[in-house]
Scaffold this motif. Structure first.
Motif, short mmCIF file in Angstrom:
data_model
loop_
_atom_site.label_atom_id
_atom_site.label_comp_id
_atom_site.label_asym_id
_atom_site.label_seq_id
_atom_site.Cartn_x
_atom_site.Cartn_y
_atom_site.Cartn_z
N SER A 258 1.16 87.68 -80.34
CA SER A 258 0.84 89.02 -80.54
C SER A 258 0.70 89.41 -81.91
O SER A 258 0.27 90.53 -82.10
CB SER A 258 0.81 89.78 -79.30
N GLY A 259 1.62 89.05 -82.40
CA GLY A 259 2.10 89.35 -83.98
C GLY A 259 3.53 89.83 -84.02
O GLY A 259 4.16 90.23 -83.29
N ALA A 260 4.02 89.76 -85.20
CA ALA A 260 5.16 90.42 -85.65
C ALA A 260 5.22 91.70 -86.28
O ALA A 260 4.34 91.79 -87.38
CB ALA A 260 5.74 89.34 -86.62
N PRO A 261 5.97 92.55 -85.96
CA PRO A 261 6.06 93.74 -86.91
C PRO A 261 6.66 93.62 -88.13
O PRO A 261 7.72 92.70 -88.24
CB PRO A 261 7.23 94.64 -86.19
N VAL A 262 5.94 93.96 -89.10
CA VAL A 262 6.50 93.65 -90.56
C VAL A 262 6.90 94.79 -91.17
O VAL A 262 6.29 95.80 -91.64
CB VAL A 262 5.34 93.02 -91.19
N LEU A 263 8.14 94.91 -91.46
CA LEU A 263 8.74 96.03 -92.21
C LEU A 263 8.70 95.95 -93.46
O LEU A 263 8.90 94.80 -94.07
CB LEU A 263 10.68 96.03 -91.71
N VAL A 264 8.67 97.23 -94.28
CA VAL A 264 8.75 97.22 -95.73
C VAL A 264 10.22 97.61 -95.73
O VAL A 264 10.73 98.65 -95.41
CB VAL A 264 8.04 98.28 -96.34
N ASP A 265 11.06 96.57 -96.43
CA ASP A 265 12.59 96.89 -96.57
C ASP A 265 13.00 97.43 -98.04
O ASP A 265 12.34 96.36 -98.96
CB ASP A 265 13.31 95.75 -96.06
N GLY A 266 13.56 98.41 -98.38
CA GLY A 266 13.67 98.78 -99.50
C GLY A 266 14.93 99.26 -100.01
O GLY A 266 15.95 99.08 -99.66
N MET A 321 1.75 92.24 -86.59
CA MET A 321 1.50 93.13 -85.46
C MET A 321 1.01 94.48 -86.14
O MET A 321 1.13 94.86 -87.09
CB MET A 321 2.52 93.49 -84.55
N ASP A 322 -0.27 95.01 -85.57
CA ASP A 322 -0.73 96.35 -86.00
C ASP A 322 0.03 97.50 -85.58
O ASP A 322 0.19 97.87 -84.21
CB ASP A 322 -2.29 96.48 -85.31
N VAL A 323 0.94 97.76 -86.54
CA VAL A 323 2.11 98.83 -86.10
C VAL A 323 1.92 100.15 -87.05
O VAL A 323 1.43 100.04 -88.32
CB VAL A 323 3.42 98.35 -86.40
#
Length: 347
Positions: A258-266, A321-323
């Motif tokens: 169903s998809g992976a949450p993709v974080l912007v890590d900064g 994933m659509d987060v």
């Protein structure tokens, strides 16, 4: 009064002499640099490699860079607590929502590094208070000596099935930016506008019922997973690949159906710290060669595209994933506090 004037004059002369001998901030000609303190949530191997490369390029910082490894949420809380008397200069490794909170609370110093113009607006603060360095897909991790790829869970809901009772192991959520983001994503997907978190709470309660233990830090998670004290977990792709390829840990991963949450890590410069040194470090992190090396050897997905992708990245079948991270950012603290007090160890 005369004695005070004489003392003031002597003190001024001493300070002037110290400046002439090379004290103060880093400048051309090999002058000394101020100490640079970095709070980081990066893997220790990554942090050590980067700092070694940084001090090789800027020898004036040799022996003057101090690293403190913390969870991403722990960094935010520490920088908050130290606002009146900052103890660090760089926040390196934080979720978009954590960094945005730090910006809103006046904890971060606006800077305008050269790489900012190349970066997608979605990956940076419009006022230059934080910048996304890498993208972190959150996936399902499993012990690949105990399970085959066919046996491993294929999607998030599979973690709730009876066969995983007491076989799930989780990095304690409250202190971890990664885990907070995963858990908040599970709530938000069941409540798109965040107005009714109860279905997400119910989902997390079922996951808690299958969780055999929570670990205090990533190292404990890796050790317990390798010893088969838990067989499956939820974690970020980069650290899984690092542990499997550089530490020979028996870890595989599943890209959830169903998809992976993709974080912007900064990262960011901390307000009240050594801004000159912090900006130099930020600029260095976006050096083209360094980003290519970190993608190849440390499995990073750079937020600013690189010309040649390593094979693993070129072949990565990422399914985001659509987060709605704005909704997550608004409700994450409330949701995680509820999980910590009302759900953890109660499933």
């Amino acid at each position: 009064m005369k004695r005070r004037l004489l003392f003031a004059g002597a003190l001024a002369a001493v300070l002037a002499a110290g400046t002439a001998c090379g004290g103060g901030d880093d400048t051309a000609g090999g002058a000394s640099a101020e100490k640079l303190t970095i709070y980081t949530a990066r893997d220790k191997k990554v942090a050590t490699y980067v700092v070694d490369q940084f001090t090789a390029k800027y020898p004036e910082y040799k022996g003057k860079v101090e690293i403190l490894n913390l969870g991403a949420q722990e960094i935010l809380e520490r920088v908050r607590a130290e606002k009146a008397n900052p103890q660090a200069d760089v926040w390196w490794g934080g979720t978009q929502q954590g960094l945005a909170a730090g910006a809103t609370e006046g904890l971060l110093e606006p800077v305008q590094p050269a790489f900012a113009s190349k970066m997608d607006a979605a990956y940076k603060d419009p006022e230059g208070r934080w910048f996304g360095e890498i993208l972190l897909p959150e996936v399902i991790m499993y012990n690949n000596k105990a399970l085959t790829p066919e046996q491993a869970p294929k999607d998030w809901d599979d973690l709730l099935k009876p066969e995983w009772k007491d076989k799930v192991i989780i990095r304690d959520v409250a202190a971890s930016g990664t885990m907070r983001s995963i858990y908040a994503s599970m709530i938000q997907r069941l409540s798109p506008d965040g107005s009714n978190p109860q279905p997400g709470y119910d989902w997390l309660k079922r996951l808690d019922a299958n969780t055999g233990s929570y670990t205090a830090n990533p190292t404990d998670l890796y050790l317990k997973m390798s010893r088969q004290q838990g067989l499956v977990s939820a974690w970020n792709l980069q650290d899984i690949l690092l542990q499997a390829n550089q530490s020979n840990m028996p870890f595989g991963y599943v890209m959830p159906a169903s998809g992976a949450p993709v974080l912007v890590d900064g990262l960011a410069a901390i307000k009240g710290g050594n801004t000159t040194g912090a900006q130099k470090f930020l600029e260095f992190l976006f050096d083209d060669k360094l980003r290519a090396d970190l993608a190849k050897d440390y499995f990073q997905i750079p937020a600013v595209d690189i010309a040649e992708k390593p094979e693993w990245l070129a072949q990565l079948q990422l399914k985001p994933m659509d987060v709605d991270w704005d909704v997550v950012g608004k409700h994450e603290t409330e949701w995680i506090n509820h999980w910590n007090s009302q759900i953890k160890n109660k499933g």
